[in-house]
Design a protein around this motif. Structure first.
Motif, short mmCIF file in Angstrom:
data_model
loop_
_atom_site.label_atom_id
_atom_site.label_comp_id
_atom_site.label_asym_id
_atom_site.label_seq_id
_atom_site.Cartn_x
_atom_site.Cartn_y
_atom_site.Cartn_z
N PRO A 1 6.37 11.10 8.22
CA PRO A 1 5.31 9.88 8.95
C PRO A 1 4.00 10.09 8.83
CG PRO A 1 6.42 10.84 10.62
CD PRO A 1 6.89 11.63 9.67
N ARG A 2 3.60 11.31 8.21
CA ARG A 2 2.13 11.58 8.14
C ARG A 2 1.60 10.61 6.96
NH1 ARG A 2 3.90 17.35 9.24
NH2 ARG A 2 3.04 17.93 11.08
N PHE A 3 0.27 10.58 7.16
CA PHE A 3 -0.27 9.39 6.02
C PHE A 3 -1.74 9.74 6.01
CE2 PHE A 3 -1.64 6.92 9.87
CZ PHE A 3 -2.55 6.47 9.66
N ASP A 4 -2.35 9.25 4.96
CA ASP A 4 -3.89 9.11 4.72
C ASP A 4 -4.18 7.85 4.05
OD1 ASP A 4 -6.31 11.70 4.57
OD2 ASP A 4 -6.50 9.45 3.19
N ALA A 5 -4.88 7.19 4.50
CA ALA A 5 -5.25 5.83 3.94
C ALA A 5 -6.98 5.81 3.66
CB ALA A 5 -4.98 4.76 4.93
N CYS A 6 -7.32 5.07 2.57
CA CYS A 6 -8.62 4.93 2.08
C CYS A 6 -9.02 3.53 1.78
CB CYS A 6 -8.71 5.84 0.99
SG CYS A 6 -10.53 5.98 0.48
N PHE A 7 -10.21 2.83 2.71
CA PHE A 7 -10.66 1.71 2.51
C PHE A 7 -12.10 1.80 1.73
CE2 PHE A 7 -7.63 1.28 5.56
CZ PHE A 7 -6.99 -0.21 5.69
N TYR A 8 -12.38 1.08 0.76
CA TYR A 8 -13.68 0.97 0.27
C TYR A 8 -14.39 -0.55 0.52
CZ TYR A 8 -17.93 1.50 -2.24
OH TYR A 8 -19.25 1.62 -2.62
N PHE A 9 -15.69 -0.68 0.95
CA PHE A 9 -15.99 -2.18 1.13
C PHE A 9 -17.22 -1.98 0.12
CE2 PHE A 9 -13.88 -1.15 5.11
CZ PHE A 9 -12.67 -2.45 4.96
N HIS A 10 -17.12 -2.86 -0.93
CA HIS A 10 -18.20 -2.85 -1.89
C HIS A 10 -19.66 -3.34 -1.23
CE1 HIS A 10 -15.33 -1.57 -5.27
NE2 HIS A 10 -14.65 -2.49 -4.48
N LYS A 11 -19.36 -4.40 -0.60
CA LYS A 11 -20.83 -5.18 -0.16
C LYS A 11 -21.52 -4.15 0.66
CE LYS A 11 -19.68 -8.80 -2.13
NZ LYS A 11 -20.31 -9.45 -3.07
#
Length: 299
Positions: free
Chosen positions: A79-89
């Motif tokens: 159940p281990r994870f890595d999540a990546c978000f990128y917000f352009h503004k």
């Protein structure tokens, strides 16, 4: 104290709202990575469905998947994870690392929240070492984030998760009472705290809430043939019937295949790209007593 916003949460929530208000998409898309059954990294683009129980203060991000998918099966094993978000503004990137728990027709998270005072007593030695040097602490945090895993030893989907997460009904009843929030940790015993965690009914209500928030077309996708199965003539006809809404003989609603994935975050890496050439980077770590530590590091 009851659950409160993590140090990273206001910046993340503000960036997400800005993107939704000024961007072209009504959804927040992110990259979700886990390890598959062959120990290969597996990354997908997913749609964020908000916070657990529709409450930002849980600090638990949620999205959905099909119970028949390889992602679901892989997360059952690891159940281990890595999540990546990128917000352009705002030119901000957030990376989250932790472990998931899932809500399905036969699986719900097990939360083992302990008395904060007891946790503090158990972690005194660690706290002393953590505060010995700001530089040493920052280096330790960087090492933890860059390591393969934040947690050593086994990591099973069915293991109790030590996380400050209270039952929504308990929070509501407590907020309606005259008891001071600051007195909660002192008044709760370990035995009492068990009943304060979410119930099986509340987990199922959360699954139903997220399901009902999906579009009609999205709910249809859970009725489709097994993901990844051959596109036979029979499957082609079934897909066409589902898309046109004329699959009356199909008893499936799709809900039986619907799973809510809850991302319980332990480490966060926030990078802010500055227009003037001055970038910034912050690392956040969840401690044993469910507080957060923040360090600014070189970008």
């Amino acid at each position: 104290m009851l659950q409160s916003l993590a140090l990273w949460n206001p910046s993340f929530t503000a960036a997400m709202q800005t993107e939704l208000e000024t961007g072209d998409s009504p959804f927040t898309i992110f990259n979700f990575s886990n390890v598959d059954s062959n120990n290969y990294p597996s990354t997908r683009s997913c749609v964020l469905r908000g916070f657990l129980f529709d409450q930002e203060k849980t600090n638990v991000l949620v999205f959905t998947t099909d119970k028949r998918s390889s992602k679901y099966k892989d997360l059952l094993l690891n159940p281990r994870f890595d999540a990546c978000f990128y917000f352009h503004k705002l030119k901000k990137q957030f990376r989250f690392r932790g472990t998931v728990r899932m809500i399905s027709d036969d699986l719900t998270p097990v939360i083992a929240y302990e008395n904060p005072s007891a946790i503090n007593e158990q972690s005194n030695d660690r706290a002393d070492s953590d505060t010995s040097s700001v530089d040493d602490e920052s280096q330790s945090l960087i090492s933890q984030y860059l390591s393969l895993s934040n947690n050593e030893g086994s990591c099973q989907i069915t293991e109790p998760l030590h996380y400050k997460l209270f039952s929504p009904s308990f929070i509501k009843s407590f907020e309606d009472s005259s008891v001071s929030l600051s007195d909660l940790g002192h008044r709760m015993t370990k035995t009492e705290s068990v009943s304060k965690t979410p119930t099986a009914e509340e987990w199922e209500n959360e699954r139903l809430r997220v399901w009902n928030a999906l579009s009609r077309n999205m709910r249809k996708s859970y009725k489709k043939p097994l993901p990844g199965s051959p596109l036979t003539e029979e499957n082609r006809k079934l897909l066409d019937a589902i898309n046109r809404g004329v699959d009356g003989n199909n008893s499936s609603t799709g809900y039986e295949n619907f799973v809510v994935i809850c991302m319980f975050v332990d480490l966060v890496d926030e990078v802010v790209l500055g227009g003037s050439g001055y970038d910034r980077r912050y690392l956040y770590r969840r401690t044993h007593n469910d507080t957060w530590k923040e360090h600014e590091v070189c970008p």
